[in-house]
Design a protein around this motif. Structure first.
Motif, PDB file in Angstrom:
ATOM      1  N   THR A 247     -14.206   3.501  41.768  1.00  0.00           N
ATOM      2  CA  THR A 247     -12.807   3.537  41.363  1.00  0.00           C
ATOM      3  C   THR A 247     -12.467   2.332  40.501  1.00  0.00           C
ATOM      4  OG1 THR A 247     -12.234   4.715  43.384  1.00  0.00           O
ATOM      5  CG2 THR A 247     -10.429   3.672  42.202  1.00  0.00           C
ATOM      6  N   GLN A 248     -12.937   1.162  40.905  1.00  0.00           N
ATOM      7  CA  GLN A 248     -12.681  -0.047  40.119  1.00  0.00           C
ATOM      8  C   GLN A 248     -13.317   0.061  38.734  1.00  0.00           C
ATOM      9  OE1 GLN A 248     -14.184  -3.059  42.750  1.00  0.00           O
ATOM     10  NE2 GLN A 248     -12.214  -3.307  43.792  1.00  0.00           N
TER      11      GLN A 248
ATOM     12  N   GLU B  20     -11.198   2.467  36.692  1.00  0.00           N
ATOM     13  CA  GLU B  20      -9.953   1.804  36.284  1.00  0.00           C
ATOM     14  C   GLU B  20     -10.191   0.843  35.129  1.00  0.00           C
ATOM     15  OE1 GLU B  20      -8.410   0.054  39.850  1.00  0.00           O
ATOM     16  OE2 GLU B  20      -7.713   1.975  40.633  1.00  0.00           O
ATOM     17  N   LYS B  21     -11.305   0.138  35.156  1.00  0.00           N
ATOM     18  CA  LYS B  21     -11.648  -0.792  34.072  1.00  0.00           C
ATOM     19  C   LYS B  21     -11.867  -0.027  32.769  1.00  0.00           C
ATOM     20  CE  LYS B  21     -15.079  -4.128  32.628  1.00  0.00           C
ATOM     21  NZ  LYS B  21     -16.487  -4.417  32.671  1.00  0.00           N
TER      22      LYS B  21
ATOM     23  N   SER C  34      -8.530   1.258  31.435  1.00  0.00           N
ATOM     24  CA  SER C  34      -7.763   0.156  30.846  1.00  0.00           C
ATOM     25  C   SER C  34      -8.288  -0.194  29.457  1.00  0.00           C
ATOM     26  CB  SER C  34      -7.827  -1.065  31.763  1.00  0.00           C
ATOM     27  OG  SER C  34      -7.185  -2.156  31.173  1.00  0.00           O
TER      28      SER C  34
END
Length: 188
Positions: free
Chosen positions: A59-60, A63-64, A67
């Motif tokens: 998930t991280q 998200e990166k 972004s």
């Protein structure tokens, strides 16, 4: 149904310096493609049955990536200047049509872009400087009316009153700046 809901369309990016338009995929379409290609799964479970279950690390990472894509800058392939996202409905004038390019750039500075769902189109676009002067003065008058109405509204009825006043004041200032930059007359 909206025209752009049926399939993927690219957005038009413009270099005002070179007077050229290039198509680029939207951030949303890139993200959808990445989500389909990248497989995230929970440890100990079969990938086929999990679908889009995300681990904390996955998930991280997603998200990166999202972004980076949403905050990307599109540069002109010729001069490396920042390009403006004009939307899917934009149709670039000929490179030699200097007056039209000036109007398009000025419209962009005032916040007018060519984003729509494809149903209703983009609305009126002035074709010559005289029409553009009339257009700017009409928009200025409309924004001033919105500001006046907002200022008259009691704060109890509109808790975001200060934000709205700032929004309309900023838009009025953008329009006035464009009128002055284009050496038009402000009609009161």
């Amino acid at each position: 149904m909206c025209r752009y809901a049926q399939k993927t369309y690219k957005s038009h990016y413009v270099c005002f310096k070179c007077r050229k338009s290039f198509k680029q995929p939207d951030a949303y379409d890139i993200i959808k493609r990445i989500e389909k290609e990248k497989v995230y799964h929970e440890p100990g479970k079969s990938v086929r049955n999990v679908g889009y279950a995300f681990t904390k690390e996955g998930t991280q990472e997603l998200e990166k990536i999202v972004s980076e894509i949403e905050n990307r800058t599109i540069k002109c392939p010729e001069c490396s200047s920042m390009m403006a996202d004009m939307g899917k409905d934009f149709k670039a004038p000929k490179k030699t049509a200097l007056k039209e390019w000036k109007i398009i750039e000025s419209l962009f500075k005032t916040g007018k872009c060519f984003h729509s769902c494809g149903c209703d189109g983009i609305g009126y676009i002035p074709e010559n400087p005289k029409d553009y002067e009339t257009y700017l003065n009409n928009i200025l008058k409309t924004y001033q009316e919105y500001l006046a109405a907002c200022q008259k509204t009691p704060i109890e009825k509109c808790p975001e009153k200060n934000d709205e006043i700032k929004y309309w004041s900023d838009n009025i200032q953008k329009i006035k700046t464009e009128i002055i930059d284009n050496r038009f007359e402000i009609i009161l």
